[in-house]
Design an enzyme around this catalytic site. Structure first.
Site, mmCIF file in Angstrom:
data_model
loop_
_atom_site.group_PDB
_atom_site.id
_atom_site.type_symbol
_atom_site.label_atom_id
_atom_site.label_comp_id
_atom_site.label_asym_id
_atom_site.label_seq_id
_atom_site.Cartn_x
_atom_site.Cartn_y
_atom_site.Cartn_z
ATOM 1 N N HIS A 103 7.516 0.480 -7.349
ATOM 2 C CA HIS A 103 7.901 1.145 -8.590
ATOM 3 C C HIS A 103 8.074 2.620 -8.276
ATOM 4 O O HIS A 103 7.347 3.189 -7.467
ATOM 5 C CB HIS A 103 6.845 0.963 -9.679
ATOM 6 C CG HIS A 103 7.193 1.665 -10.955
ATOM 7 N ND1 HIS A 103 8.406 1.507 -11.582
ATOM 8 C CD2 HIS A 103 6.499 2.572 -11.711
ATOM 9 C CE1 HIS A 103 8.445 2.260 -12.667
ATOM 10 N NE2 HIS A 103 7.311 2.921 -12.767
ATOM 11 N N ASP A 112 6.908 9.521 -15.868
ATOM 12 C CA ASP A 112 7.623 8.270 -15.584
ATOM 13 C C ASP A 112 8.568 7.970 -16.740
ATOM 14 O O ASP A 112 8.132 7.756 -17.873
ATOM 15 C CB ASP A 112 6.614 7.130 -15.396
ATOM 16 C CG ASP A 112 7.259 5.872 -14.834
ATOM 17 O OD1 ASP A 112 8.501 5.799 -14.789
ATOM 18 O OD2 ASP A 112 6.509 4.959 -14.440
#
Length: 787
Positions: free
Chosen positions: A414, A437
């Protein structure tokens, strides 16, 4: 005294193609009807404004006799070339256009404007004031309307948190004025007016002259300024985290990594304007004091890059069906995405996944002056319930364990971002890199955004002490994976069969900060780290160390679990290892190898009565499992300390029609030991490698002279590649898109493209080939461009 006088506005007219920021925002607002309604309201407001203004207030030019007979401004030179060089903003293309150049400066640092008057300036006879305004409705109370006196004291410096103006040089009819925006200034476009007054005016003189300049000053953050929240003391790091337009984002899995070449392109024309629009939109199209607060800015960026609930830049899509848009794997830079967003009047671009969100976030941050980098976390946990653990549940089916579908998952990788800042809101000790994020995974305060959360707090498990989203981020890098066997009925007991404490958060990676383009391989393997910086130690202590376990314990207590994180729950009869097999190209058979060993501390045989090895295809997010093959082995006898290996081959025709885009798989081994009745479980990631594009170009090219780019790769599949397309993007070149012919099975594809370099320096050119059968075929080349 000036409040009692009417103002006469004059000055050069703005260009025909100039549009105020709020007008551009309207064009980029989604929805035609909404745009039209806003435009109608604007016209009505302008009509009202004209009615309120008296005839003497109407903006005029300097040919007006009322202007010419008084001391007034004839010209303002913003010294764009000199100022941008000193502010490290001279790489912005908007500062060096042939027409309509823009001045971009960094807050907390002075810039010089040269003002020419119709006659010599004399402070005994004349007064000068500066008015700086931003937004459609500037207000002094919101720090969006500023009035400045001009100091003539050469030693004065002003307050770092206040606007400041000082005369630094004087000639016959011109003066140089130093203007310093405060270190906490709202970022964005500021327009300015110069007010001139005569100290010798007649008693009832009704006019105050207001020179309106026709060029804005764009103010952004300043990591070179010690008083700015984003100050980064090491200038060599700023060469990477602010000034580098190109790089690489790491993808793959923890032992077979590769890169996605990326063009951040923060200095390309129109990109800064789009980024500032995005921030204004994040503040509901109102210029807000929060636009000077780095914590709030970073949080807004993380919510506006995704389009989940704010009509931001990119729509996420993990379905595998990318009809009506661009497959996420095709993008190799932010510029093409941001330009498409602008061209489509603010309609979110389809589609993106985590590396796309991260690459664009890096672009936005660097454009506005916030040091940033893309961070790739391999074996990244996605904790959906706030427990900071990843729970896997199995049920027994005769001699087999069958895994139940659970909401928690482990992603092969990720990608998120780190932004550099001080945390005034948290106090000393939490400054430095902060996680943000933009991938829309879980909501934060009801919005799809994440961070900023201090990396140092994540490392120490201090998830209850800091804002924002620290528990979720902690789990991504340091969750324990707890595997349970559900037994029953009637009791439906949950028995821990394995607790993995070292499987999550591996090889956390970013590009090394050398300030240069990425010039390594696309498939980099495990031992090729010339361009990779491992930052795992910044997120956690060494696996299994006291510091690491104490951090996990602290996070567990904050999550109110209260489990014993030091307890070893697994019995020790045998060990299982799934061998890492590197480099199998898609379209080829591959081998699975499981290594078994009797590790019992006392002498004695162990019999693996039943060994089951399962190979499943998975999305890189750890979801949507499809079984490829299941192999069973019986009665494997292991004497004391004996080792044995089980191997088998998976054929192409067994896996081909069951794969997802990134050709990721999970290999699971279950072993049942006859003597003790214990179950053993081992999982590991595996992926097949796609072919890389071989890119050839001259090492040195001339600016604006065509050069040839040669591209080739081999289709390793037993089927043709169909619906093929090519995308080329890089810093200093124009993006190119083209449709390509089908590629026959097991054949070589090649083509050539003519390009031109628009700027000089080292240029990274990224290439992406997309088709129905294979995704994520990329390549790159670095060239040097000279004037």
């Amino acid at each position: 005294m000036f409040g009692f006088f009417r103002n006469l506005f004059y000055g050069p007219e703005r260009g025909d193609d100039y549009r105020f920021p709020w007008d551009r925002d309207e064009d980029l607002d989604r929805g035609r009807e909404e745009r039209l309604a806003r435009r109608r309201r604007r016209f009505e407001e302008e009509d009202d404004s004209r009615e309120r203004r008296g005839r003497d207030d109407i903006v005029t030019n300097e040919s007006d006799e009322r202007v010419n007979k008084k001391f007034h401004v004839r010209n303002v030179n913003l010294n764009i070339q000199k100022n941008t060089k000193e502010h490290h903003t001279d790489r912005f293309m908007c500062t060096k256009r042939e027409r309509n150049q823009e001045l971009v400066v960094r807050r907390g640092q002075s810039f010089i404007m040269t003002i020419t008057f119709d006659r010599p300036y004399n402070n005994q006879e004349n007064e000068i004031y500066f008015h700086f305004k931003t937004g459609k409705r500037p207000m002094t109370s919101k720090s969006t309307s500023i009035k400045l006196n001009m100091s003539e004291d050469p030693t004065s410096t002003g307050d770092v948190t206040q606007w400041f103006a000082k005369m630094v040089y004087k000639t016959d009819t011109s003066i140089d004025v130093e203007i310093k925006p405060p270190c906490n200034c709202i970022i964005g476009e500021w327009r300015f007016t110069i007010q001139t007054e005569s100290k010798l005016k007649e008693e009832n003189e009704p006019i105050s002259l207001m020179y309106e300049h026709n060029e804005d000053v764009i103010v952004i953050l300043n990591p070179w300024c010690k008083d700015d929240q984003v100050y980064m003391g090491k200038e060599s790091l700023l060469d990477e985290y602010i000034l580098n337009e190109s790089g690489a984002i790491f993808v793959g899995n923890y032992y077979q990594r590769s890169i996605k070449p990326w063009n951040f392109g923060q200095f390309q024309d129109e990109i800064l304007s789009i980024c500032l629009h995005l921030i204004r939109k994040g503040f509901n199209n109102v210029i807000d004091p929060g636009m000077g607060d780095v914590v709030k800015l970073s949080r807004v960026i993380s919510k506006m890059v995704n389009a989940q609930d704010d009509n931001g830049i990119v729509s996420g899509n993990w379905s595998g069906d990318y009809t009506g848009g661009t497959a996420p794997f095709k993008w190799v830079g932010s510029v093409a995405v941001l330009k498409e967003y602008e061209d489509n009047n603010g309609t979110p671009v389809k589609f993106g996944q985590c590396w796309v969100f991260s690459g664009i976030t890096t672009t936005v941050c660097r454009a506005i002056g916030m040091p940033a980098r893309s961070i790739s976390n391999f074996s990244s946990a996605h904790d959906t319930d706030g427990t900071t653990t990843i729970d896997k549940v199995f049920v027994r089916d005769r001699n087999e364990l069958v895994e139940k579908e659970m909401p928690d998952s482990i992603w092969n990788f990720h990608v998120w971002n780190e932004a550099w800042m001080t945390r005034i809101d948290l106090g000393k000790g939490y400054e430095g890199w902060q996680v943000i994020d933009a991938t829309p995974q879980e909501t934060s305060e009801g919005i799809y955004c994440c961070g900023p959360a201090p990396v140092i707090a994540i490392k120490h498990g201090e998830i209850s002490k800091v804002n924002y989203d620290a528990p979720f981020i902690f789990a991504e890098v340091n969750a324990d994976i707890v595997s349970w066997e559900m037994r029953g009925p009637p009791a439906n007991d949950m028995i821990v069969i394995k607790a993995e404490t070292k499987s999550v958060g591996r090889f956390i990676s970013t590009k090394k900060p050398d300030g240069k383009p990425y010039n390594g391989n696309v498939s980099i393997w495990r031992d090729d780290d010339d361009y990779r910086l491992d930052v795992t130690s910044e997120y956690k202590f060494p696996e299994g160390s006291l510091g690491e376990r104490l951090a996990v314990e602290k996070a567990d207590k904050a999550a109110k679990l209260g489990r014993d994180v030091f307890k070893v729950s697994e019995s020790k009869d045998i060990s299982m290892t799934i061998a890492n097999k590197d480099g199998f190209l898609v379209g080829n058979d591959f081998e699975v190898e499981v290594q078994l060993k009797n590790i019992k501390s006392e002498r004695g045989r162990r019999t693996i009565e039943h060994l089951q090895v399962v190979v499943d295809s998975l999305k890189y997010t750890g979801q949507s499992r499809k079984n490829i093959v299941k192999k069973t082995f019986e009665n494997i006898k292991l004497d004391f300390r004996e080792e044995k290996t089980v191997t088998f081959t998976v054929k192409t025709d067994e896996y081909w029609d069951k794969m997802y885009e990134l050709f990721g798989m999970e290999i699971t081994a279950f072993a049942y030991v006859k003597e003790t009745g214990n179950y053993y479980l081992k999982k590991d990631d595996f992926r097949l490698r796609r072919p890389d594009i071989l890119v050839k170009a001259p090492r040195v090219v001339q600016v604006r002279e065509p050069f040839e780019l040669k591209l080739s790769f081999k289709n390793t599949l037993p089927v043709p590649l169909t619906n093929c397309s090519l995308l080329i993007e890089g810093n200093g070149i124009k993006n190119k898109k083209s449709e390509e012919s089908d590629v026959p099975p097991q054949s070589q594809w090649s083509t050539s493209q003519m390009l031109e370099a628009e700027t000089n320096g080292e240029l990274q050119i990224n290439v992406s080939f997309d088709c129905h059968e294979l995704k994520d075929i990329v390549g790159l080349v670095v060239i040097t461009s000279k004037d």
